[in-house]
Every structure is written in C-alpha cells, then in structure tokens.
Design a protein around this motif. Structure first.
Motif, PDB file in Angstrom:
ATOM      1  N   ASP A 297      22.541 -59.324  76.372  1.00  0.00           N
ATOM      2  CA  ASP A 297      23.637 -59.985  77.080  1.00  0.00           C
ATOM      3  C   ASP A 297      23.452 -61.496  77.225  1.00  0.00           C
ATOM      4  O   ASP A 297      23.888 -62.092  78.196  1.00  0.00           O
ATOM      5  N   ILE A 298      22.747 -62.109  76.249  1.00  0.00           N
ATOM      6  CA  ILE A 298      22.563 -63.563  76.293  1.00  0.00           C
ATOM      7  C   ILE A 298      23.568 -64.207  75.324  1.00  0.00           C
ATOM      8  O   ILE A 298      23.644 -63.812  74.162  1.00  0.00           O
ATOM      9  N   LEU A 299      24.307 -65.173  75.819  1.00  0.00           N
ATOM     10  CA  LEU A 299      25.350 -65.822  75.018  1.00  0.00           C
ATOM     11  C   LEU A 299      24.792 -66.449  73.739  1.00  0.00           C
ATOM     12  O   LEU A 299      23.642 -66.900  73.718  1.00  0.00           O
ATOM     13  N   LEU A 300      25.607 -66.506  72.725  1.00  0.00           N
ATOM     14  CA  LEU A 300      25.382 -67.244  71.486  1.00  0.00           C
ATOM     15  C   LEU A 300      24.367 -66.623  70.523  1.00  0.00           C
ATOM     16  O   LEU A 300      24.316 -66.974  69.360  1.00  0.00           O
ATOM     17  N   MET A 301      23.544 -65.712  71.022  1.00  0.00           N
ATOM     18  CA  MET A 301      22.466 -65.205  70.154  1.00  0.00           C
ATOM     19  C   MET A 301      22.900 -63.967  69.381  1.00  0.00           C
ATOM     20  O   MET A 301      23.591 -63.106  69.911  1.00  0.00           O
ATOM     21  N   ASP A 302      22.457 -63.893  68.132  1.00  0.00           N
ATOM     22  CA  ASP A 302      22.758 -62.716  67.305  1.00  0.00           C
ATOM     23  C   ASP A 302      22.269 -61.454  68.004  1.00  0.00           C
ATOM     24  O   ASP A 302      22.951 -60.450  68.073  1.00  0.00           O
ATOM     25  N   LYS A 303      21.025 -61.532  68.467  1.00  0.00           N
ATOM     26  CA  LYS A 303      20.454 -60.422  69.245  1.00  0.00           C
ATOM     27  C   LYS A 303      19.190 -60.918  69.917  1.00  0.00           C
ATOM     28  O   LYS A 303      18.627 -61.944  69.533  1.00  0.00           O
ATOM     29  N   THR A 304      18.765 -60.171  70.927  1.00  0.00           N
ATOM     30  CA  THR A 304      17.518 -60.519  71.611  1.00  0.00           C
ATOM     31  C   THR A 304      16.497 -59.415  71.308  1.00  0.00           C
ATOM     32  O   THR A 304      16.868 -58.304  70.949  1.00  0.00           O
ATOM     33  N   PHE A 305      15.203 -59.755  71.459  1.00  0.00           N
ATOM     34  CA  PHE A 305      14.178 -58.781  71.080  1.00  0.00           C
ATOM     35  C   PHE A 305      14.238 -57.559  72.002  1.00  0.00           C
ATOM     36  O   PHE A 305      14.576 -57.683  73.171  1.00  0.00           O
ATOM     37  N   GLY A 306      13.945 -56.418  71.451  1.00  0.00           N
ATOM     38  CA  GLY A 306      13.994 -55.173  72.221  1.00  0.00           C
ATOM     39  C   GLY A 306      15.299 -54.424  72.042  1.00  0.00           C
ATOM     40  O   GLY A 306      15.362 -53.212  72.255  1.00  0.00           O
ATOM     41  N   PHE A 307      16.321 -55.139  71.626  1.00  0.00           N
ATOM     42  CA  PHE A 307      17.635 -54.497  71.502  1.00  0.00           C
ATOM     43  C   PHE A 307      17.650 -53.457  70.372  1.00  0.00           C
ATOM     44  O   PHE A 307      18.061 -52.313  70.570  1.00  0.00           O
ATOM     45  N   ASP A 308      17.176 -53.868  69.215  1.00  0.00           N
ATOM     46  CA  ASP A 308      17.123 -52.958  68.056  1.00  0.00           C
ATOM     47  C   ASP A 308      16.349 -51.680  68.385  1.00  0.00           C
ATOM     48  O   ASP A 308      16.776 -50.575  68.078  1.00  0.00           O
ATOM     49  N   THR A 309      15.180 -51.893  69.015  1.00  0.00           N
ATOM     50  CA  THR A 309      14.325 -50.763  69.381  1.00  0.00           C
ATOM     51  C   THR A 309      15.063 -49.836  70.339  1.00  0.00           C
ATOM     52  O   THR A 309      14.999 -48.609  70.206  1.00  0.00           O
ATOM     53  N   SER A 310      15.761 -50.427  71.311  1.00  0.00           N
ATOM     54  CA  SER A 310      16.487 -49.625  72.299  1.00  0.00           C
ATOM     55  C   SER A 310      17.547 -48.778  71.632  1.00  0.00           C
ATOM     56  O   SER A 310      17.734 -47.612  71.972  1.00  0.00           O
ATOM     57  N   VAL A 311      18.260 -49.383  70.687  1.00  0.00           N
ATOM     58  CA  VAL A 311      19.311 -48.653  69.989  1.00  0.00           C
ATOM     59  C   VAL A 311      18.695 -47.495  69.211  1.00  0.00           C
ATOM     60  O   VAL A 311      19.189 -46.368  69.227  1.00  0.00           O
ATOM     61  N   GLU A 312      17.564 -47.788  68.575  1.00  0.00           N
ATOM     62  CA  GLU A 312      16.891 -46.757  67.792  1.00  0.00           C
ATOM     63  C   GLU A 312      16.417 -45.606  68.688  1.00  0.00           C
ATOM     64  O   GLU A 312      16.610 -44.432  68.375  1.00  0.00           O
TER      65      GLU A 312
ATOM     66  N   SER B 179      25.480 -46.108  65.326  1.00  0.00           N
ATOM     67  CA  SER B 179      24.392 -45.767  64.409  1.00  0.00           C
ATOM     68  C   SER B 179      24.167 -44.264  64.338  1.00  0.00           C
ATOM     69  O   SER B 179      23.845 -43.740  63.280  1.00  0.00           O
ATOM     70  N   SER B 180      24.338 -43.555  65.456  1.00  0.00           N
ATOM     71  CA  SER B 180      24.060 -42.111  65.434  1.00  0.00           C
ATOM     72  C   SER B 180      25.182 -41.347  64.743  1.00  0.00           C
ATOM     73  O   SER B 180      24.931 -40.339  64.091  1.00  0.00           O
ATOM     74  N   GLY B 181      26.396 -41.804  64.913  1.00  0.00           N
ATOM     75  CA  GLY B 181      27.529 -41.079  64.335  1.00  0.00           C
ATOM     76  C   GLY B 181      27.779 -39.734  65.000  1.00  0.00           C
ATOM     77  O   GLY B 181      28.556 -38.924  64.505  1.00  0.00           O
ATOM     78  N   GLN B 182      27.109 -39.475  66.122  1.00  0.00           N
ATOM     79  CA  GLN B 182      27.232 -38.161  66.774  1.00  0.00           C
ATOM     80  C   GLN B 182      28.017 -38.219  68.073  1.00  0.00           C
ATOM     81  O   GLN B 182      28.106 -37.224  68.789  1.00  0.00           O
ATOM     82  N   ILE B 183      28.564 -39.400  68.372  1.00  0.00           N
ATOM     83  CA  ILE B 183      29.238 -39.580  69.660  1.00  0.00           C
ATOM     84  C   ILE B 183      30.749 -39.403  69.519  1.00  0.00           C
ATOM     85  O   ILE B 183      31.372 -39.960  68.619  1.00  0.00           O
ATOM     86  N   ASP B 184      31.307 -38.631  70.455  1.00  0.00           N
ATOM     87  CA  ASP B 184      32.761 -38.427  70.460  1.00  0.00           C
ATOM     88  C   ASP B 184      33.460 -39.364  71.430  1.00  0.00           C
ATOM     89  O   ASP B 184      34.628 -39.684  71.266  1.00  0.00           O
ATOM     90  N   VAL B 185      32.727 -39.760  72.472  1.00  0.00           N
ATOM     91  CA  VAL B 185      33.321 -40.636  73.486  1.00  0.00           C
ATOM     92  C   VAL B 185      32.281 -41.668  73.894  1.00  0.00           C
ATOM     93  O   VAL B 185      31.182 -41.310  74.329  1.00  0.00           O
ATOM     94  N   CYS B 186      32.613 -42.942  73.735  1.00  0.00           N
ATOM     95  CA  CYS B 186      31.696 -44.024  74.139  1.00  0.00           C
ATOM     96  C   CYS B 186      32.380 -44.828  75.234  1.00  0.00           C
ATOM     97  O   CYS B 186      33.491 -45.341  75.046  1.00  0.00           O
ATOM     98  N   LEU B 187      31.721 -44.945  76.379  1.00  0.00           N
ATOM     99  CA  LEU B 187      32.319 -45.637  77.528  1.00  0.00           C
ATOM    100  C   LEU B 187      31.459 -46.843  77.888  1.00  0.00           C
ATOM    101  O   LEU B 187      30.259 -46.714  78.122  1.00  0.00           O
ATOM    102  N   ILE B 188      32.079 -48.023  77.926  1.00  0.00           N
ATOM    103  CA  ILE B 188      31.320 -49.255  78.202  1.00  0.00           C
ATOM    104  C   ILE B 188      31.982 -50.041  79.341  1.00  0.00           C
ATOM    105  O   ILE B 188      33.161 -49.829  79.636  1.00  0.00           O
TER     106      ILE B 188
END
Ligand code: ATP
Ligand code: MG
Length: 456
Positions: free
Chosen positions: A230-245, A285-294
């Motif tokens: 959630d940091i502005l302007l950045m492509d991504k912050t460290f830890g994000f990829d791992t969390s998604v995985e 990435s999982s492709g297994q979700i029917d409903v995503c709420l943000i």
C-alpha cells in the motif's frame, strides 16, 4: 510542481559539507573480474550519477476513455515525471570509518525483513563502516532502557535470511519523536535505516526533520515494509509476492475443503487493511476463487445481487464455492469500535468471522445445507521467509538504502518504480495508502476470472 516533485532532501541543503571520493568499489581487491576494456572506470564500478532519472510512467494514454487511463487533466495531456535513480555514487558525504549506523524494524512482520537487514550490514561493511547496531523492537528500542542494542556485523547476519521474522524484533506504538532523536543523539548514530510501513515512514520523516532542526547531521533512509503493497508509486514492496504465494496455499486448502464437502463453501480472509492487492492477486493467481471482496469495492451480503444470493447460485450450479475477503473489506457492515492499537491504527472488526456466520445463517434460513470452512492464514503468511523474487528485491533495496545514505540524502525511501530502482522523498509515498483502483484493468481481470457480479 511536476518538475521538482521528486527532488530529494540532501544533507548539504542544511549543512556546509563537502563530498569525498567513495570507498565503495566493485573491484577494490585487485580483482580484474569486472572487465569491458573500453568502458569508463566509473561505469565498471557501477556508479550512478546524481542527475540520472527514471521515468515514472512509460505509457501515454491517447484519451481519458482508454481502459485504465490515468490522466493529469481532462483531455489526458501528459506530463513526464522523473525520479532519482538509486545506486552507489562516486562522491560520498560520510567518512565510512567514522560512521555509526543504526537499523530498526517497526510495525508488523513481513517476509524479507532479515534479508534487508543483512544486505544493509554487508553493504555498510563494504564501504568500510565499523560500527553498526540494531535497535531492538522498533521505535520502542530507542528509549526502553531494558532493551540493549544489538551489535551487527557480517558474522551476526550471515544466516538470518534463512528464517522469517526480524532479528531485531518489531513493535507498534511508542514513537515519541523527540525522545527518539534524543536517543539517536546520545548514541551518536549518524546513519539510520528504518524498515516499516506507512506509520513508520511518517515517524521516520518526523525524525529526519527533528534531526535537521537540531542541526544533527544524520541521514535517515527508509525501506518500505508493507505486506499490503500500500505504498504509493511503487511497483511492489518486498514481502508482497511471498504473501500472495503463501495465500494461495490457504486458498487451495479452502478449495479442497469446499470441493470435498457436500455444498462446501470455503472462506479465506487475507491481509489488506485499506488495500485489496493481496486478495486480488491471490484470487487471480490461484484461479480458484469465485468471490473476491476488497476494501475498495463496496458490496452487500443480502438481497438480490447480494453475495449470499450469489453463493446460493454457485452451490446450485457448481456444488461448491470459494470466497476470498480482505480484512479491511465490508467494514461498513460491522459494528464500529473506537479501539485503536498501540500505533493508533483503528482496530478493524473481523469481516471473516462475520461473513462466515452470515453464510451459515442464510443457508439455514433458506433451508439449503451448506458446509462452511473458514481459514485465516494471516500470521502464517507474515512469518514466512521471502520467496526468490522477494529475496532479490530485499537485496537490491537494502544495498540501495546504504548507497542513498552515503550519497548524503536524508528523509528518503527506496523502491522500485516502473521496473527501475529509485529514491523517493518520504512524504510523496505516504500521502495516502495506495489502493486498488476499481476501474483498473487488474481489478477488471479479477472480475473476469472469478465471474462474480457487482454485489450492489
Ligand atoms: P504495518 O504495515 O505493519 O502497519 P506501519 O509502519 O504502518 O507498518 P504502525 O504500527 O502503524 O506500522 O507504525 C509503526 C511505528 O510508527 C509505531 O511505533 C508508531 O508509533 C509509529 N508511527 C505511526 N504513525 C506515526 C506518525 N504519524 N508519526 C510518527 N510516528 C508514527
Ligand atoms: Mg500501518
């Protein structure tokens, strides 16, 4: 002022200081491995010029009607924005032998903290820094007398990347800027590396300003640590990829549970207080979700076009369903609490438990059996060690943080913007949390993937 928007605060703006030649060299041990006969010596050493810039956005929208268009004004006219390139400079503003460096990690855990600490220590030592300390348990460690500082060296940090967490410990709250700066002064710290999220960055900027007010020549450099991205302007912050995985493991378990049960409904709550990036990316990435709420996209549970009715439809047509919800989503349907954590962040209601109960109640009411399985993997994810791509990101950010301090900048943070590693002034990246744009192409892709309707 787009021209100067990303100018960096520099110690020479405040102090009468002269640069000296750097001690950082890629082939300072007589090695000839860095070759390339005709290249200039500076380039072989990898020195970045202060005047180098990276272009923040490389896309030009022809019209505000283009998908995902981000325009400066109504007719989509374009303003180029350039940001400072990160990296080692040929001239530095600290005498390495005399540097007294400190490192602190604040906020919650995030995969990769140890990797960043390790690289900061390695790089400081390459410059010739002799004194490096870790401040224990976040900002608290600056003034809690019972918490001794941790001496750091290559030996101490050599293997810390093999585990998650933070060697130094983390904490929330306790950020009295004046007391922290007293402590920095007493310890004689002149380079401070601060790893943390939005709150930590606000604190770091205040520390930077207070140091300059007191005429202390201290370089304050941040490395953004936020699992939420959630940091502005950045492509991504460290830890994000791992969390998604890691989140995908939870999603996969929810899917298996849901799929194996009669009328199974799997529900996974993921991190994301104000930004749904983890939930969106994990769903994609999982492709297994029917409903995503943000949090960024309002939804209702009841009535026509509500989540519950859609789940009924899924159970009817597919026999099972998997829902992914970000912790900050649907807060409007929970009882408001005035409680805050030690850092002053509002304590959120538990949307996961709420939705779980509502699903159970709803299916009971309509007389359809449903087997709900709820998974909250938050702390399992945050404690992980980083995956390969995050580990590399941590390495680059940690090294660049040290280069930025030696270059004489203070009140800056490091990041990756538009695939380039850059330095940014702290206030620019924390003006607000970065959030998912419901009109962005990525959210549209997520909707295409889940097949969910607008729940309104
Ligand atoms: P996370 O992503 O884990 O939430 P964070 O950096 O936002 O990371 P917080 O707990 O909000 O985590 O804040 C970390 C530290 O920064 C705390 O010690 C807190 O007291 C301090 N802090 C938060 N906001 C400010 C602020 N506006 N000014 C000064 N210090 C702050
Ligand atoms: Mg925070």
């Amino acid at each position: 002022d787009f021209e100067n928007r990303f100018d960096l605060p520099h110690l020479r703006d405040v102090f009468d200081i002269k640069p000296m030649p750097t001690t950082f060299s890629l082939h300072n041990r007589g090695s000839q491995i860095v070759s390339g006969a005709d290249l200039p010596e500076d380039r072989k050493n990898g020195y970045v010029n202060d005047d180098d810039r990276a272009l923040l956005k490389v896309i030009k929208y022809s019209s505000p009607t283009s998908a995902g268009a981000e325009c400066i004004d109504a007719d989509c006219s374009w303003v180029e924005q350039w940001v400072h390139r990160a990296g080692p400079r040929k001239q530095i503003y600290f005498e390495p032998e005399k540097v007294n460096a400190g490192i602190v990690t604040c906020g919650g855990l995030c995969p990769g903290l140890n990797d960043v600490i390790r690289q900061i220590v390695f790089t400081l030592e390459l410059y010739g820094v002799k004194k490096i300390i870790g401040i224990p348990f976040g900002y608290r460690g600056f003034f809690d007398q019972g918490l001794p500082e941790i001496p750091l060296s290559r030996n101490v940090v050599q293997n810390i990347n093999l585990a998650g967490g933070s060697l130094l410990g983390v904490s929330r709250g306790g950020a009295n800027v004046s007391e922290i700066v007293d402590s920095i002064q007493a310890r004689g710290i002149d380079m401070l590396f601060i790893l943390g999220g939005n709150g930590t960055h606000a604190g770091a900027n205040a520390i930077h300003n207070e140091c300059h007010k007191r005429k202390m020549k201290v370089s304050v450099v941040c490395v953004p640590k936020t699992i939420d991205n959630d940091i502005l302007l950045m492509d991504k912050t460290f830890g994000f990829d791992t969390s998604v995985e890691e989140a995908q493991r939870a999603i996969n378990s929810a899917y298996i549970e849901a799929h194996s049960a009669y009328h199974g409904i799997g529900l996974v709550k993921l991190m994301g207080r104000s930004s749904g990036f983890i939930a969106m990316h994990a769903s994609l990435s999982s492709g297994q979700i029917d409903v995503c709420l943000i949090p960024e996209v309002p939804f209702k549970l009841d009535g026509p076009y509500g989540v519950l009715q859609h789940l009924e439809h899924l159970i009817e047509t597919k026999g099972s369903a998997v829902v992914c919800v970000a912790e900050g989503a649907g807060q409007d349907m929970l009882e408001k609490s005035n409680a805050t954590d030690a850092s002053g962040n509002v304590v959120l209601g538990d949307i996961g438990v709420h939705i779980q109960q509502r699903i159970k109640r709803h299916f009971k009411e309509v007389g359809v059996p449903a087997d709900v399985k709820y998974i909250d993997p938050t702390y399992m994810i945050r404690a992980c060690r980083p995956n390969a791509s995050d580990a590399i990101l941590c390495t680059v950010l940690g090294q660049n943080a040290v280069h930025g301090a030696f270059a004489g900048y203070s009140g800056i943070t490091v990041g990756i913007c538009n695939t380039h590693y850059v330095y940014l002034p702290i206030p620019e990246v924390i003006a607000s949390p970065r959030t998912v744009d419901p009109n962005s192409r990525m959210w549209h892709r997520c909707l295409t993937s889940t097949g969910q309707p607008d729940f309104m």
